[in-house]
Design an enzyme around this catalytic site. Structure first.
Site, PDB file in Angstrom:
ATOM      1  N   ASP A   1       0.868  -1.179   0.000  1.00  0.00           N
ATOM      2  CA  ASP A   1       0.000   0.000   0.000  1.00  0.00           C
ATOM      3  C   ASP A   1       0.905   1.229   0.000  1.00  0.00           C
ATOM      4  O   ASP A   1       1.993   1.211   0.581  1.00  0.00           O
ATOM      5  CB  ASP A   1      -0.894   0.010   1.242  1.00  0.00           C
ATOM      6  CG  ASP A   1      -1.974  -1.052   1.209  1.00  0.00           C
ATOM      7  OD1 ASP A   1      -2.398  -1.443   0.103  1.00  0.00           O
ATOM      8  OD2 ASP A   1      -2.408  -1.485   2.294  1.00  0.00           O
TER       9      ASP A   1
ATOM     10  N   ASP B   1      -7.015  -1.473  -4.531  1.00  0.00           N
ATOM     11  CA  ASP B   1      -8.067  -1.075  -3.585  1.00  0.00           C
ATOM     12  C   ASP B   1      -9.013  -0.059  -4.227  1.00  0.00           C
ATOM     13  O   ASP B   1     -10.224  -0.097  -4.019  1.00  0.00           O
ATOM     14  CB  ASP B   1      -7.462  -0.483  -2.313  1.00  0.00           C
ATOM     15  CG  ASP B   1      -6.602  -1.475  -1.551  1.00  0.00           C
ATOM     16  OD1 ASP B   1      -6.809  -2.691  -1.693  1.00  0.00           O
ATOM     17  OD2 ASP B   1      -5.703  -1.023  -0.810  1.00  0.00           O
TER      18      ASP B   1
END
Length: 176
Positions: free
Chosen positions: A126, A142
């Protein structure tokens, strides 16, 4: 007057596969860049106190929940990938269902992007952080999943009626 290109069923499948691959590759490329540029470095400030790129290894799911359940979430992502493939085949290939086809591709690509990370790294990379609202760090996959989910909710609430989903219940594919 512009001529419209009409895709055959095969054209829909090939274009779907093409865009699916492009979406997954884009997600993986951004994660490789994050790994190369951001890992072991200070965050890259894009807009001061609003948006920055910051490397995080997420061994859980959304918001870092359920840390260490990598195998379980990899299996779940694989199951969802098969469901998305089945849905893509079942969704009628007519203009009315184009939004649903796109939503399906986004969600499938998001599931696969994070599945690849979990499978080959043991964690998801991330790197996008909205500091302004202190939102948990996330990635392109995401974004695909959330955009797809929001799009699906909007379509179910405002675009389609119950009878528009009869293709899910019939024994044969329904391409109208």
């Amino acid at each position: 007057m512009k001529k419209r290109i009409k895709l055959s069923k095969t054209g829909y499948y090939l274009s779907g596969i093409f865009f699916y691959i492009i979406f997954v590759l884009f997600d993986q490329l951004t994660k490789l860049l994050a790994l190369d540029i951001l890992k072991d470095n200070m965050p890259k400030i894009i807009i001061k106190n609003v948006l920055e790129f910051s490397y995080v290894e997420n061994k859980g799911i959304a918001f870092g929940l359920f840390q260490g359940k990598t195998v379980f979430f990899a299996i779940v992502a694989l199951i969802f990938t098969f469901i998305f493939a089945w849905l893509y085949i079942r969704i009628p290939k007519v203009r009315k269902y184009f939004p649903l086809l796109c939503i399906n591709l986004f969600m499938a690509a998001g599931a696969m992007g994070n599945l690849l990370d979990r499978t080959f790294r043991g964690y998801v990379i991330d790197f996008i952080y909205f500091k302004l609202i202190d939102f948990p760090v996330f990635n392109i996959a995401d974004i695909y999943v959330v955009t797809g989910a929001v799009g699906l909710i909007i379509c179910v609430l405002f675009l389609y009626k119950d009878e528009d989903f009869k293709f899910l219940k019939t024994g044969k594919k329904n391409d109208k």
